[in-house]
Design a protein around this motif. Structure first.
Motif, short mmCIF file in Angstrom:
data_model
loop_
_atom_site.label_atom_id
_atom_site.label_comp_id
_atom_site.label_asym_id
_atom_site.label_seq_id
_atom_site.Cartn_x
_atom_site.Cartn_y
_atom_site.Cartn_z
N LEU A 1 0.82 -1.20 0.00
CA LEU A 1 0.00 0.00 0.00
C LEU A 1 0.86 1.26 0.00
O LEU A 1 0.51 2.27 -0.65
N ALA A 2 1.98 1.23 0.72
CA ALA A 2 2.87 2.39 0.70
C ALA A 2 3.49 2.60 -0.67
O ALA A 2 3.62 3.75 -1.14
N VAL A 3 3.87 1.52 -1.34
CA VAL A 3 4.41 1.64 -2.71
C VAL A 3 3.35 2.19 -3.65
O VAL A 3 3.65 3.01 -4.54
N ARG A 4 2.11 1.73 -3.46
CA ARG A 4 1.03 2.24 -4.33
C ARG A 4 0.81 3.73 -4.10
O ARG A 4 0.49 4.48 -5.05
N ALA A 5 0.98 4.20 -2.87
CA ALA A 5 0.83 5.63 -2.60
C ALA A 5 1.93 6.45 -3.26
O ALA A 5 1.70 7.59 -3.69
N VAL A 6 3.13 5.87 -3.37
CA VAL A 6 4.24 6.59 -3.99
C VAL A 6 4.11 6.62 -5.51
O VAL A 6 4.41 7.63 -6.16
N THR A 7 3.65 5.54 -6.09
CA THR A 7 3.50 5.47 -7.56
C THR A 7 2.15 6.07 -7.96
O THR A 7 1.29 5.40 -8.54
N SER A 8 2.00 7.34 -7.68
CA SER A 8 0.75 8.04 -8.00
C SER A 8 1.09 9.45 -8.47
O SER A 8 2.11 10.02 -8.08
N PRO A 9 0.23 10.04 -9.29
CA PRO A 9 0.49 11.42 -9.74
C PRO A 9 0.52 12.43 -8.60
O PRO A 9 1.18 13.47 -8.72
N ARG B 1 8.13 18.09 -16.72
CA ARG B 1 8.36 16.94 -15.84
C ARG B 1 7.03 16.31 -15.38
O ARG B 1 6.88 15.10 -15.36
N MET B 2 6.07 17.19 -15.03
CA MET B 2 4.79 16.66 -14.57
C MET B 2 4.07 15.93 -15.70
O MET B 2 3.46 14.87 -15.47
N THR B 3 4.17 16.42 -16.91
CA THR B 3 3.48 15.78 -18.02
C THR B 3 4.14 14.45 -18.39
O THR B 3 3.47 13.41 -18.46
N TYR B 4 5.44 14.48 -18.61
CA TYR B 4 6.12 13.24 -19.02
C TYR B 4 6.19 12.23 -17.87
O TYR B 4 6.07 11.02 -18.09
N GLY B 5 6.40 12.74 -16.64
CA GLY B 5 6.44 11.83 -15.50
C GLY B 5 5.10 11.15 -15.26
O GLY B 5 5.04 9.98 -14.82
N SER B 6 3.99 11.85 -15.53
CA SER B 6 2.66 11.24 -15.37
C SER B 6 2.47 10.09 -16.34
O SER B 6 1.85 9.07 -16.00
N LEU C 1 2.94 2.29 -15.27
CA LEU C 1 3.23 1.24 -14.30
C LEU C 1 1.97 0.56 -13.77
O LEU C 1 2.04 -0.59 -13.31
N SER C 2 0.83 1.23 -13.82
CA SER C 2 -0.38 0.67 -13.24
C SER C 2 -1.48 0.35 -14.24
O SER C 2 -2.56 -0.11 -13.85
N ASN C 3 -1.22 0.58 -15.53
CA ASN C 3 -2.23 0.22 -16.53
C ASN C 3 -1.81 -1.05 -17.26
O ASN C 3 -0.76 -1.64 -16.97
N TRP C 4 -2.64 -1.46 -18.23
CA TRP C 4 -2.38 -2.70 -18.96
C TRP C 4 -1.89 -2.43 -20.38
O TRP C 4 -1.95 -3.33 -21.24
N ALA C 5 -1.36 -1.24 -20.63
CA ALA C 5 -0.84 -0.90 -21.97
C ALA C 5 0.51 -1.55 -22.19
O ALA C 5 1.24 -1.89 -21.24
N GLY C 6 0.87 -1.70 -23.47
CA GLY C 6 2.14 -2.29 -23.84
C GLY C 6 3.27 -1.28 -23.87
O GLY C 6 3.10 -0.10 -23.51
N PRO C 7 4.45 -1.71 -24.30
CA PRO C 7 5.60 -0.79 -24.34
C PRO C 7 5.41 0.40 -25.27
O PRO C 7 6.10 1.43 -25.12
N VAL D 1 10.03 -2.89 -14.69
CA VAL D 1 9.49 -2.28 -13.47
C VAL D 1 7.98 -2.50 -13.39
O VAL D 1 7.44 -2.78 -12.31
N LYS D 2 7.32 -2.39 -14.50
CA LYS D 2 5.87 -2.60 -14.51
C LYS D 2 5.52 -4.03 -14.11
O LYS D 2 4.55 -4.26 -13.36
N LEU D 3 6.30 -5.00 -14.57
CA LEU D 3 6.05 -6.39 -14.20
C LEU D 3 6.20 -6.59 -12.69
O LEU D 3 5.38 -7.26 -12.05
N VAL D 4 7.24 -5.99 -12.11
CA VAL D 4 7.45 -6.12 -10.67
C VAL D 4 6.34 -5.43 -9.89
O VAL D 4 5.80 -5.97 -8.90
N ILE D 5 5.94 -4.24 -10.34
CA ILE D 5 4.90 -3.49 -9.64
C ILE D 5 3.56 -4.22 -9.69
O ILE D 5 2.86 -4.37 -8.68
#
Length: 437
Positions: free
Chosen positions: A143-151, A175-180, A186-192, A218-222
């Protein structure tokens, strides 16, 4: 010829038993057979003294027939049998199951096994408590990792004072646009292609192939961590439902143990990170990723979007969230006396003191019965006895006051008087007066 005339209403039935013995069988074949023969006892019915009659027809020696019973009749035989049963000694019932007893060692062993089985606790509730204690720290970490991997965390990081800027031209909005995009991937089901086809303002490819490949890892691990967290949450809910129904306080004990494990885990990881952050960060990446797939240059987009300070802040936030949740759970599940169903310390002390006083009172009554003073200790007199002795001594020294009479009286106002000195109506002290104090 058949008589069809009606029967008179008051006609009496003829008397068919001239011997006036209603218990006597009507036919000889209905009479009981004599012992040793299979034939009816004809002599018993006619005379009652025949030589072929058995024990059923002739009363036993010493048997007294019932009053009014005709010898040889059914009533006479029943009376003779009852008298014979009373005269015969009762035989003991030989019951092997009641006479045979197991040895003392076997009885003690069975009693010990029975007591142990009664005191033994079920295994499944303990298993559920252990499962809850093991799942709790992992769930907190996920849950803490999920809180960090958020916009939201990304926005807080880019806008907080002191966060290092990009030396190659990215503004905070860039940074905010590209980082989002990277965080959403990391949390969706889209491909590379979700990251591989992104371009910057100059229409250049934003992420290189190596960066896209690393983000896929990283997406696979998350996603694996999030899936494991969901499974552990379901298992924890099942364990909590079972413990709620089958074990009183089982949920509290499981969460309490889990909070202790979480605190130990997060404190240990925090100490390792503080002692050597770079070494800790490197070993963490080596644990989940292959060598050479997670190192990039300072000009790459991933480093420009997520510099080293970002990962330090992320580690601090993860540790703080787990620490706070563990402390809160530890406080809420602390095994106090009320939560364990035990009485308060003051009530327990009062109960213990009441038992001690009861024991002391029993000891005092026993001492009085044995001829000892009422104080409960041999060789000592109560305080009232010493005062009475002193008063008696004073009265003997002053004979003018008259004899001393120490009698207990009951006053109307305050209860029982002890006979000590108190003022009279004329102001003079009087010894030996009975009254209320």
């Amino acid at each position: 010829m058949t008589d069809t005339s009606p029967t008179p209403q008051n006609r009496q039935d003829p008397h068919l038993d001239p011997a006036d013995d209603s218990d006597e069988p009507a036919f000889d074949w209905m009479k009981p057979a004599a012992p040793g023969t299979g034939e009816p006892d004809h002599d018993a019915g006619s005379s009652g003294t025949g030589t072929g009659a058995g024990a059923s027809a002739v009363p036993a020696a010493g048997a007294v027939p019932a009053a009014g019973a005709v010898p040889g009749s059914r009533a006479g035989r029943r009376a003779a049998e009852a008298a014979a049963d009373r005269a015969a000694p009762e035989e003991e019932l030989h019951t092997s199951a009641l006479q045979i007893r197991p040895p003392r060692e076997e009885v003690e062993r069975r009693n010990a096994e029975r007591e142990q089985a009664a005191k033994a606790k079920p295994v499944l509730p303990r298993v559920m408590q252990v499962l809850l204690a093991v799942c709790f720290p992992v769930i907190l970490l996920v849950l803490a990792v999920r809180a960090v991997t958020s916009p939201l965390f990304l926005w807080v990081e880019y806008n907080r004072p002191g966060f290092p800027g990009d030396g190659y031209g990215f503004s905070t909005d860039d940074r905010m646009t590209y980082g989002s995009y990277a965080v959403d991937y990391l949390s969706n089901w889209a491909g590379p292609r979700y990251l591989g086809e992104l371009v910057d303002r100059n229409k250049d490819q934003l992420f290189k192939a190596g960066e896209v490949s690393h983000m896929a890892d990283v997406k696979l691990v998350i996603l694996s961590a999030f899936g494991a967290g969901v499974v552990l949450i379901l298992l924890s809910l099942i364990a909590m439902i079972y413990l709620r129904r089958r074990s009183a306080g089982g949920i509290r004990r499981g969460l309490f143990a889990g909070s202790i494990v979480s605190l130990a885990l997060i404190v240990g990881l925090g100490v390792l990170a503080v002692l050597g952050w770079e070494q800790f960060f490197t070993e963490f990446h080596r644990l989940f990723f292959a060598n050479g797939t997670w190192t990039f240059s300072l000009q790459d987009t991933l480093i420009r979007l997520f510099p080293g300070q970002f990962w330090v802040d992320a580690g601090i936030v993860i540790g703080a969230l787990v620490l706070l949740a563990s402390l809160l759970t530890l406080i809420l599940t602390w095994p106090t006396r009320k939560r364990r169903g035990l009485p308060k310390r003051r009530a327990a002390a009062d109960a213990a003191s009441g038992e001690d006083e009861g024991a002391a009172a029993e000891g005092g009554r026993g001492s009085q019965a044995a001829g000892e003073p009422a104080g409960g200790q041999a060789g000592k007199r109560p305080r009232f006895g010493r005062r009475a002795k002193a008063a008696n001594a004073g009265a003997e020294e002053d004979p003018a006051d008259g004899p001393v009479n120490f009698t207990a009286g009951t006053g109307a106002d305050s209860g029982t008087g002890t006979g000590f000195d108190h003022p009279e109506a004329d102001g003079k002290p009087s010894r030996g007066h009975s009254g209320a104090i």
